[in-house]
Motif scaffolding. Structure first.
Motif, PDB file in Angstrom:
ATOM      1  N   LEU A  29       0.848  -1.180   0.000  1.00 48.92           N
ATOM      2  CA  LEU A  29       0.000   0.000   0.000  1.00 48.92           C
ATOM      3  C   LEU A  29       0.888   1.235   0.000  1.00 48.92           C
ATOM      4  O   LEU A  29       1.908   1.269   0.690  1.00 48.92           O
ATOM      5  CB  LEU A  29      -0.876   0.008   1.261  1.00 48.92           C
ATOM      6  CG  LEU A  29      -1.625   1.309   1.584  1.00 48.92           C
ATOM      7  CD1 LEU A  29      -2.822   1.483   0.655  1.00 48.92           C
ATOM      8  CD2 LEU A  29      -2.081   1.334   3.053  1.00 48.92           C
ATOM      9  N   LEU A  30       0.494   2.260  -0.757  1.00 47.61           N
ATOM     10  CA  LEU A  30       1.157   3.559  -0.695  1.00 47.61           C
ATOM     11  C   LEU A  30       0.363   4.450   0.244  1.00 47.61           C
ATOM     12  O   LEU A  30      -0.836   4.670   0.042  1.00 47.61           O
ATOM     13  CB  LEU A  30       1.202   4.208  -2.086  1.00 47.61           C
ATOM     14  CG  LEU A  30       2.400   3.909  -2.984  1.00 47.61           C
ATOM     15  CD1 LEU A  30       2.292   4.708  -4.277  1.00 47.61           C
ATOM     16  CD2 LEU A  30       3.699   4.226  -2.282  1.00 47.61           C
ATOM     17  N   ALA A  31       1.026   4.959   1.289  1.00 50.12           N
ATOM     18  CA  ALA A  31       0.365   5.792   2.287  1.00 50.12           C
ATOM     19  C   ALA A  31       1.208   7.030   2.555  1.00 50.12           C
ATOM     20  O   ALA A  31       2.425   7.030   2.311  1.00 50.12           O
ATOM     21  CB  ALA A  31       0.155   5.003   3.582  1.00 50.12           C
ATOM     22  N   PRO A  32       0.605   8.098   3.068  1.00 52.03           N
ATOM     23  CA  PRO A  32       1.377   9.314   3.350  1.00 52.03           C
ATOM     24  C   PRO A  32       2.319   9.123   4.532  1.00 52.03           C
ATOM     25  O   PRO A  32       1.998   8.409   5.493  1.00 52.03           O
ATOM     26  CB  PRO A  32       0.293  10.347   3.665  1.00 52.03           C
ATOM     27  CG  PRO A  32      -0.858   9.544   4.153  1.00 52.03           C
ATOM     28  CD  PRO A  32      -0.825   8.257   3.389  1.00 52.03           C
TER      29      PRO A  32
ATOM     30  N   LEU B  14      -3.344   3.227  -3.315  1.00 53.93           N
ATOM     31  CA  LEU B  14      -2.800   4.443  -2.713  1.00 53.93           C
ATOM     32  C   LEU B  14      -3.898   5.090  -1.884  1.00 53.93           C
ATOM     33  O   LEU B  14      -5.033   5.228  -2.350  1.00 53.93           O
ATOM     34  CB  LEU B  14      -2.302   5.409  -3.787  1.00 53.93           C
ATOM     35  CG  LEU B  14      -1.713   6.739  -3.305  1.00 53.93           C
ATOM     36  CD1 LEU B  14      -0.589   7.190  -4.239  1.00 53.93           C
ATOM     37  CD2 LEU B  14      -2.784   7.843  -3.229  1.00 53.93           C
ATOM     38  N   VAL B  15      -3.557   5.489  -0.663  1.00 52.78           N
ATOM     39  CA  VAL B  15      -4.521   6.180   0.196  1.00 52.78           C
ATOM     40  C   VAL B  15      -4.081   7.625   0.371  1.00 52.78           C
ATOM     41  O   VAL B  15      -2.905   7.914   0.592  1.00 52.78           O
ATOM     42  CB  VAL B  15      -4.669   5.463   1.557  1.00 52.78           C
ATOM     43  CG1 VAL B  15      -3.361   5.376   2.306  1.00 52.78           C
ATOM     44  CG2 VAL B  15      -5.725   6.172   2.421  1.00 52.78           C
ATOM     45  N   LEU B  16      -5.047   8.537   0.222  1.00 48.76           N
ATOM     46  CA  LEU B  16      -4.779   9.974   0.325  1.00 48.76           C
ATOM     47  C   LEU B  16      -5.777  10.607   1.292  1.00 48.76           C
ATOM     48  O   LEU B  16      -6.981  10.596   1.047  1.00 48.76           O
ATOM     49  CB  LEU B  16      -4.897  10.634  -1.050  1.00 48.76           C
ATOM     50  CG  LEU B  16      -4.729  12.161  -1.094  1.00 48.76           C
ATOM     51  CD1 LEU B  16      -3.321  12.558  -0.652  1.00 48.76           C
ATOM     52  CD2 LEU B  16      -5.001  12.690  -2.492  1.00 48.76           C
ATOM     53  N   PRO B  17      -5.318  11.167   2.404  1.00 49.23           N
ATOM     54  CA  PRO B  17      -6.238  11.792   3.363  1.00 49.23           C
ATOM     55  C   PRO B  17      -6.553  13.248   3.011  1.00 49.23           C
ATOM     56  O   PRO B  17      -5.735  13.956   2.424  1.00 49.23           O
ATOM     57  CB  PRO B  17      -5.465  11.738   4.691  1.00 49.23           C
ATOM     58  CG  PRO B  17      -4.159  11.075   4.402  1.00 49.23           C
ATOM     59  CD  PRO B  17      -3.945  11.107   2.925  1.00 49.23           C
ATOM     60  N   HIS B  18      -7.733  13.666   3.427  1.00 49.81           N
ATOM     61  CA  HIS B  18      -8.102  15.083   3.446  1.00 49.81           C
ATOM     62  C   HIS B  18      -7.965  15.513   4.910  1.00 49.81           C
ATOM     63  O   HIS B  18      -8.891  15.341   5.712  1.00 49.81           O
ATOM     64  CB  HIS B  18      -9.527  15.279   2.937  1.00 49.81           C
ATOM     65  CG  HIS B  18      -9.717  14.865   1.513  1.00 49.81           C
ATOM     66  ND1 HIS B  18      -9.372  15.667   0.446  1.00 49.81           N
ATOM     67  CD2 HIS B  18     -10.215  13.714   0.973  1.00 49.81           C
ATOM     68  CE1 HIS B  18      -9.662  15.048  -0.692  1.00 49.81           C
ATOM     69  NE2 HIS B  18     -10.167  13.861  -0.400  1.00 49.81           N
TER      70      HIS B  18
ATOM     71  N   GLY C 284      -2.623   1.229 -12.561  1.00 49.31           N
ATOM     72  CA  GLY C 284      -3.610   0.227 -12.183  1.00 49.31           C
ATOM     73  C   GLY C 284      -3.823   0.104 -10.681  1.00 49.31           C
ATOM     74  O   GLY C 284      -4.124  -0.994 -10.182  1.00 49.31           O
ATOM     75  N   LEU C 285      -3.699   1.204  -9.946  1.00 49.35           N
ATOM     76  CA  LEU C 285      -3.884   1.190  -8.500  1.00 49.35           C
ATOM     77  C   LEU C 285      -5.292   1.621  -8.125  1.00 49.35           C
ATOM     78  O   LEU C 285      -5.901   2.452  -8.806  1.00 49.35           O
ATOM     79  CB  LEU C 285      -2.908   2.150  -7.811  1.00 49.35           C
ATOM     80  CG  LEU C 285      -1.421   2.087  -8.162  1.00 49.35           C
ATOM     81  CD1 LEU C 285      -0.655   3.057  -7.277  1.00 49.35           C
ATOM     82  CD2 LEU C 285      -0.887   0.684  -8.037  1.00 49.35           C
ATOM     83  N   MET C 286      -5.789   1.086  -7.031  1.00 51.26           N
ATOM     84  CA  MET C 286      -7.028   1.615  -6.476  1.00 51.26           C
ATOM     85  C   MET C 286      -6.709   2.905  -5.730  1.00 51.26           C
ATOM     86  O   MET C 286      -5.755   2.976  -4.957  1.00 51.26           O
ATOM     87  CB  MET C 286      -7.692   0.621  -5.523  1.00 51.26           C
ATOM     88  CG  MET C 286      -8.994   1.159  -4.929  1.00 51.26           C
ATOM     89  SD  MET C 286      -9.889  -0.043  -3.929  1.00 51.26           S
ATOM     90  CE  MET C 286     -10.583  -1.080  -5.216  1.00 51.26           C
ATOM     91  N   PHE C 287      -7.527   3.940  -5.970  1.00 51.74           N
ATOM     92  CA  PHE C 287      -7.363   5.233  -5.308  1.00 51.74           C
ATOM     93  C   PHE C 287      -8.346   5.299  -4.148  1.00 51.74           C
ATOM     94  O   PHE C 287      -9.560   5.234  -4.354  1.00 51.74           O
ATOM     95  CB  PHE C 287      -7.609   6.360  -6.306  1.00 51.74           C
ATOM     96  CG  PHE C 287      -7.495   7.735  -5.723  1.00 51.74           C
ATOM     97  CD1 PHE C 287      -6.364   8.121  -5.025  1.00 51.74           C
ATOM     98  CD2 PHE C 287      -8.520   8.662  -5.870  1.00 51.74           C
ATOM     99  CE1 PHE C 287      -6.250   9.393  -4.486  1.00 51.74           C
ATOM    100  CE2 PHE C 287      -8.419   9.933  -5.336  1.00 51.74           C
ATOM    101  CZ  PHE C 287      -7.283  10.296  -4.638  1.00 51.74           C
ATOM    102  N   ILE C 288      -7.819   5.426  -2.929  1.00 49.54           N
ATOM    103  CA  ILE C 288      -8.641   5.419  -1.722  1.00 49.54           C
ATOM    104  C   ILE C 288      -8.549   6.786  -1.063  1.00 49.54           C
ATOM    105  O   ILE C 288      -7.481   7.211  -0.622  1.00 49.54           O
ATOM    106  CB  ILE C 288      -8.172   4.325  -0.746  1.00 49.54           C
ATOM    107  CG1 ILE C 288      -8.241   2.948  -1.427  1.00 49.54           C
ATOM    108  CG2 ILE C 288      -9.010   4.351   0.534  1.00 49.54           C
ATOM    109  CD1 ILE C 288      -7.549   1.847  -0.661  1.00 49.54           C
TER     110      ILE C 288
END
Length: 389
Positions: A73-76, A124-128, A150-154
């Motif tokens: 997983l790609l996370a901040p 990849l997860v991106l927070p607001h 081809g990643l899911m954008f969360i």
């Protein structure tokens, strides 16, 4: 194996906070007919799933993305542990992209992590953060990178219910884009995690509903938390306390103690979903904005700290007031000993990001929710202003 740096506060003997970090149930916030509440499509329907907490909604999203052994997983780099716990629970690994000082993602860092052919990254997860929507151009750029690889954008809207309300429909129509939120951080409800996604991504069996005993305990807890502690805005900042916590470095690939595997497929309380349906939005949002503006005024010109986000966009419903402080020691200890309610992400995976390393101890999250009384706001803002003068 990932390395974590965790602040252990056990030796500090901090008192209980004298004001609540989260809102509690108040009849004045509810509507028993008419408009002004949440759109039904955000709470009910085939494209919505409810969980006990946002971390378990995140687990469902990671599972749908294919996170598991041999994947990543790609996370901040600036993150709460519960953001990455579900990936570890699934047996995956986590790679961290860098963020700028305003907590926007560094797209060049994301691209660099995706450069190797065998990266194994699935999502990849991106927070607001703090209720502030990420800039549209950056969102579009990150989404384009995700589509290309081809990643899911969360989208993590744990801090940002209003952002989720604005963007959820787009996620429901796509198989590579999902949103999740944590309602208890916005509404006066006891629990809740919501996932919006294409119905094809959901398992056939929905999360199990809580039993009557859990519902009854939640109802009792909801009312008991309404009792406000007595506070005095003229109180002095406590002297520098003698007790100190310690930083602990750990290496492991397991979720934190905040993650309970037994809760992964548990639904939120019926009481929580009822509160979500009944809450009047406009006064809730305005009260949060009013409290945020009070914080801005209180710390304007402070020598020992400054607001991270000075501008409050017209459509923003802030979650908390983020403030960077120059000297965590002794300011953090003084405020905690006074009973100040403070969040701080001081249990974090170690990364190369200088912003995350700095914000771990220097960025405080202070409450501005609708449930705070005028006396509590006056006490908190006065105390922080004195500590940072």
């Amino acid at each position: 194996m990932p390395e974590y740096q965790r602040f252990d506060a056990v030796a500090c003997e901090f008192p209980r906070p004298r004001a609540p970090l989260f809102p509690s149930l108040r009849l004045a916030d509810l509507s028993f007919g008419g408009s002004g509440t949440v759109a039904p499509a955000l709470i009910d329907g085939t494209a919505v799933r409810h969980f006990a907490r946002g971390r378990y909604a995140m687990h469902a999203a990671y599972l749908a993305a294919g996170i598991g052994p041999g994947t990543a997983l790609l996370a901040p780099s600036y993150h709460c542990r519960t953001m990455i716990d579900p990936a570890l629970a699934l047996g995956g690994t986590v790679l961290f992209y860098e963020v700028d000082s305003d907590l926007t993602p560094r797209v060049d860092s994301i691209r660099a992590l995706l450069a190797p052919r065998d990266h194994g990254i699935k999502a990849l997860v991106l927070p607001h953060y703090f209720g502030f929507e990420q800039p549209p151009a950056l969102l579009a750029a990150v989404m384009a990178v995700c589509r290309h690889h081809g990643l899911m954008f969360i989208e993590d809207c744990s801090h940002a219910w209003q952002v989720a309300a604005k963007r959820a429909q787009g996620a429901q129509a796509n198989a590579d884009h999902v949103l999740m939120a944590s309602p208890y951080k916005f509404f006066g409800c006891e629990d809740g995690g919501v996932l919006w996604a294409n119905p094809a991504l959901f398992p056939i069996t929905p999360p199990a509903r809580p039993g009557l005993l859990r519902e009854a305990k939640a109802f009792t807890s909801a009312w008991s938390r309404n009792r406000a502690a007595r506070v005095d805005a003229t109180e002095a900042v406590p002297r520098d306390p003698a007790l100190r916590g310690q930083d602990i470095v750990e290496r492991h690939d397991q979720p934190s103690p905040l993650y309970e595997r037994a809760m992964e497929n548990k639904n939120s309380l019926a009481l929580s979903r009822w509160v979500m349906r009944r809450t009047l939005l406009a006064p809730l949002i305005e009260r949060r904005r009013q409290h945020y503006r009070q914080w801005l005024e209180a710390v304007a010109g402070a020598r020992g700290g400054q607001a991270l986000m000075h501008d409050l966009p017209d459509d923003c419903a802030p979650y908390m007031f983020p403030i960077t402080i120059a000297e965590p020691d002794p300011v953090f200890y003084q405020l905690k000993q006074a009973g100040m309610p403070i969040f701080r992400w001081d249990d974090m995976a170690v990364s190369s990001c200088t912003v995350a390393r700095n914000y771990r101890l220097h960025l405080l999250h202070l409450p501005c929710h609708q449930g705070l009384t005028s006396q509590q706001m006056a006490w908190m803002t006065a105390l922080v202003a004195k500590a940072l003068a």
